[in-house]
Design a protein around this motif. Sequence first.
Motif, PDB file in Angstrom:
ATOM      1  N   ALA A 291       7.999   4.051  -7.984  1.00 23.28           N
ATOM      2  CA  ALA A 291       6.747   4.496  -8.586  1.00 23.28           C
ATOM      3  C   ALA A 291       5.554   4.024  -7.767  1.00 23.28           C
ATOM      4  CB  ALA A 291       6.648   3.969 -10.009  1.00 23.28           C
ATOM      5  N   PRO A 292       4.423   4.708  -7.861  1.00 22.44           N
ATOM      6  CA  PRO A 292       3.241   4.307  -7.094  1.00 22.44           C
ATOM      7  C   PRO A 292       2.631   3.014  -7.619  1.00 22.44           C
ATOM      8  CG  PRO A 292       3.025   6.543  -7.971  1.00 22.44           C
ATOM      9  CD  PRO A 292       4.192   5.931  -8.632  1.00 22.44           C
TER      10      PRO A 292
ATOM     11  N   ALA B 237      -0.893   6.420 -12.027  1.00 20.69           N
ATOM     12  CA  ALA B 237      -0.420   7.364 -11.012  1.00 20.69           C
ATOM     13  C   ALA B 237       1.057   7.629 -11.259  1.00 20.69           C
ATOM     14  CB  ALA B 237      -0.629   6.805  -9.613  1.00 20.69           C
ATOM     15  N   TYR B 238       1.548   8.805 -10.860  1.00 19.86           N
ATOM     16  CA  TYR B 238       2.960   9.111 -11.057  1.00 19.86           C
ATOM     17  C   TYR B 238       3.528   9.836  -9.852  1.00 19.86           C
ATOM     18  CZ  TYR B 238       1.492  13.912 -12.164  1.00 19.86           C
ATOM     19  OH  TYR B 238       0.965  15.170 -12.109  1.00 19.86           O
TER      20      TYR B 238
ATOM     21  N   ASP C 251      -4.703   2.089  -3.273  1.00 17.81           N
ATOM     22  CA  ASP C 251      -4.454   1.304  -2.064  1.00 17.81           C
ATOM     23  C   ASP C 251      -3.894   2.191  -0.964  1.00 17.81           C
ATOM     24  OD1 ASP C 251      -5.319  -1.142  -3.054  1.00 17.81           O
ATOM     25  OD2 ASP C 251      -3.376  -1.540  -3.996  1.00 17.81           O
ATOM     26  N   ASP C 252      -4.208   1.833   0.283  1.00 15.48           N
ATOM     27  CA  ASP C 252      -3.691   2.603   1.415  1.00 15.48           C
ATOM     28  C   ASP C 252      -2.171   2.515   1.514  1.00 15.48           C
ATOM     29  OD1 ASP C 252      -6.243   3.322   2.071  1.00 15.48           O
ATOM     30  OD2 ASP C 252      -6.531   1.695   3.505  1.00 15.48           O
ATOM     31  N   ASN C 253      -1.601   1.388   1.059  1.00 11.64           N
ATOM     32  CA  ASN C 253      -0.162   1.179   1.215  1.00 11.64           C
ATOM     33  C   ASN C 253       0.631   1.567  -0.030  1.00 11.64           C
ATOM     34  OD1 ASN C 253      -1.045  -0.794  -0.466  1.00 11.64           O
ATOM     35  ND2 ASN C 253      -0.043  -2.509   0.583  1.00 11.64           N
ATOM     36  N   THR C 254       0.052   2.381  -0.918  1.00 13.73           N
ATOM     37  CA  THR C 254       0.763   2.773  -2.133  1.00 13.73           C
ATOM     38  C   THR C 254       1.904   3.732  -1.811  1.00 13.73           C
ATOM     39  OG1 THR C 254       0.468   3.613  -4.374  1.00 13.73           O
ATOM     40  CG2 THR C 254      -0.636   4.810  -2.616  1.00 13.73           C
TER      41      THR C 254
END
Length: 961
Positions: free
Chosen positions: A29-30, A119-120, A56-59
């Motif tokens: 999941a994000p 988020a999903y 986040d950029d690294n999500t």
Amino acid sequence: MNNAIRTFRGLVLLLLLAVAGTMASYAGAPNAPKDLKVEDKGGNMPHGVLLSWEMDDNTQPFDGFNIYMASEITQTPSDFTLRDVLEMPSDSLGNFPMDEFYHFVYGLDKGDYSFYVTAYNQDGESAASNLLSVSIRGNDWGDRIYITNPYLEDVVILKGSLWQYDVDAETESDEVTIKYSLEEAPAGMTIDENTGLIEWTPSVGGSVQFRVIAYEENNAYNYADAAFYLYVKSCTERTVVTGLVKNKEGKLIKQGFASLMEESADSTLFGNPSFTSEIHNGEFTIEADAGEFKLMIGAPGYKMMSTAELINQESVVLSCGDSLYFEVELEKENWHKDRIYFSTYPTDEDLKLGVNSTWTFDVDAECDDDQIAIRYKLEEAPEGMTINELTGELSWLPTESGMYYFAVIAYDANGTENMAVMSFTLNVFTCATPITVSGTVVYDNPDGASELEPVEFGYAVLMSADVLDSANVGHKPYYSNYAEITNGEYSLQADAGSYYLWFTSYGAFEEEFWENAYDFDNATIIELECGNSYTFDASVAKYTMPEYKTISGRVTDEETGAGIGQALVAFEGSNDKNQKIHMIVLTDSDGYYVAELDDNFEYIAQASTTCWRPGVNHQDTLNLYIPEYYNDVTNISEAEVLSLEEDLENIDFALAKSFDFENSLSGSVVDGDNNIVSPAWVVAFLVDTDKDNQDHINWGFTTEADQNGAFSFESILPGNYVLLAFPEDIDLAPGYFVENDFASIDWKEATKVAVSEDGTIAGKTIKLQKMEDVKGIGIIRGKIAKKGKKGIGMVEGDAEPISGALVYTIDEAGNIVEFKRTNTLGDFAIENLPNGRYNIVVDKVGFDGLSMWAEIDDNNKELDVNTMTLNESSTSVEDKIFAELSLYPNPAVTTLTVNLGTLNSDAKVQLVDVNGVSLYKGTVKSNENHKIDVNAITSGMYYLKVTIADEITVLPVAITK
């Protein structure tokens, strides 16, 4: 221009972020969204709340966001329910370039709310963002307060004198009591809380700023505010400081500023700076007031110097009527020791000149390092412009008007990287004396009042319609000039050329182009010539905030009647100004939904389950149903258009299960130059199939082309299809796929695409034709209907309407100039037609085509062709009465030719006048070019009655001499 300007009134209900990325595998999941905050709320923004958050950029990759809401201030999870879903494009996986997102939660009642966002992706849903609580006004604009006189223009008042100003605030509601208050006001200033009258006798001179709040007595959410500025002056006589500014070498400093800075004991007075003047060619003149000031002088590349450094005084003391003069020297900045910098800069006047006038300007660059030899060169300069490499002197003789962009580079001749760059924007005018364009702008007068109300504020903007040689100029300015509209009047100066004139405001009126157009495509281009003055008046509609109506209904399984949870109901809205709006809502667990929509738009509604949604049993609805438009159609061209005069209930969808085939059909939509066409809708019509699927003959699947113009159908019935593309671009005409050629407007000419149960077909390119750009006021309207399998043309009496038929108007040169789709009543109206003869061509899959000629002229700007009935297509000639009709020329002069196509039996024709008197009778055979001599018949409108079997068809005929 393709709708360069598409202006919206009201806030966008859903921000669709179309971005590109690379496909990636999910790995959990994000991450949770962060920094959830409110971008706009309260005050006079009543619709709801605009939320923003970051990722986040690294999500992990994500498919979208869920917005949860509680109708109170709370932190209890059970108080929250899913309010909205913000779906991201399917190609957003992987390297997603966005980190900030927005969503507008609309249509909320007045009160307190709490929100969080998750988020999903297909692996699950993230943790919640931070919780956010907010109070909003609600969605009723009837009680909105606004200040009618929020501006003070250059107001100067005298110290010790009473100053009064009556602030006026209004509301449309009789139930709202308005009160007034002051914020950040100077000592002694008062306002009457009931009337808004401000009174103040200033005791200290200087600049003053304060705010007025007009608010509803018992509702803190309903208010309006305005900032006001004053200057309090002590002197009535002219008080001035002048001077001459040089550098240490005695050269005049060409550009800079000089200011008198006043520090007041009263902290509410702003005196920093109190009085300022530009330095031009070394000189400055400051219009001042009595007081004690610090003199500050600065210029690019030089130290800013104060009074003590300049004139060896702590301050400059001025009495009323004084006239002081100073000569000062500025020192160069030490930090420029080893850097090249420019010491001269052009003024606005330096950057304006006329065609065929020589332009010169001396660019000076300096460096305190004596070892650096400065040289000059041009970058991206217009043809013929020169610069002296050693001195920096520019010279150019322009031969064309326009806006020219270029740069001057001052560099080190020794080859180091030490350089300075100065950009120029040079305006070249055709006219020696600017052209004056002026006029009045008033509100529309729907009530017939004798005096028209002037527009209190707005802008008149001239936007160039000329196209210049891109090799010689950067580009023609998008807007060339503008002027404020004050009390209904405007005046601006311009150069010769072709322009669009645009009237716009911030909520005062509905913006429009001259004359009475809402976009470039329908705007009138004005031509300006040197030596003339022009007046362009306009009448505009007052801007009114939209009201929101609800559409509600249920999405169910067609077979079982059970509600489908987490289904999407999408609304595509449009209005007569070519504005678009898009909104999606989700059904609850029982399949019910409610949407609140702007009533200024008409909507097409679609229900689907093709997008994955997090939640219980979400996989049960994934791709299991065929998307459906309201009312009970899968073809977007037949969708019923919903108008919101009132709330709509029972807008229901019963979805059929998807077919279980392993096939696909894909391609792309392009224009004549092979440019991508997006957005566009593509309909695949099943025109031939086996006997088991006869119920789906002429049945259409609909899909939307993506941002690359690509479309794809999956798991569709096997059989032969024709593909129809609908572009949103109003410059292109819809048409049917033809292999290796332009799209056709006749479905029978389309290339059939055979789809098997498990086949994959790709690369079908639908190339749409460009329509001819015309402007006029002519209208052709009518109705398209069917009457069994008999009758074609214009039939008297009732007939079953045909929705989704395409009606084209084609000029005598064969150019498509406009098209319309018939509504659920079969009606169409083609507008903005200039004078001329047009072939009206009607097309509908499953029906034989029809065409007839009509003419728009000065005596007949609106033509009603009544009801035109189409014959249902059949593969059997015996089932047809007549399949095609040709009646030409119409208007006729000497001879009228009639061809009824293939007939099962002869037809009787009769030409009659408007009183029913018969002028000709005859018999028309199958495929015969039957000629009628009308040479002796006078000019006028007549009718041709066609009788075949027991069916009578009536066609209009014009005869001209």
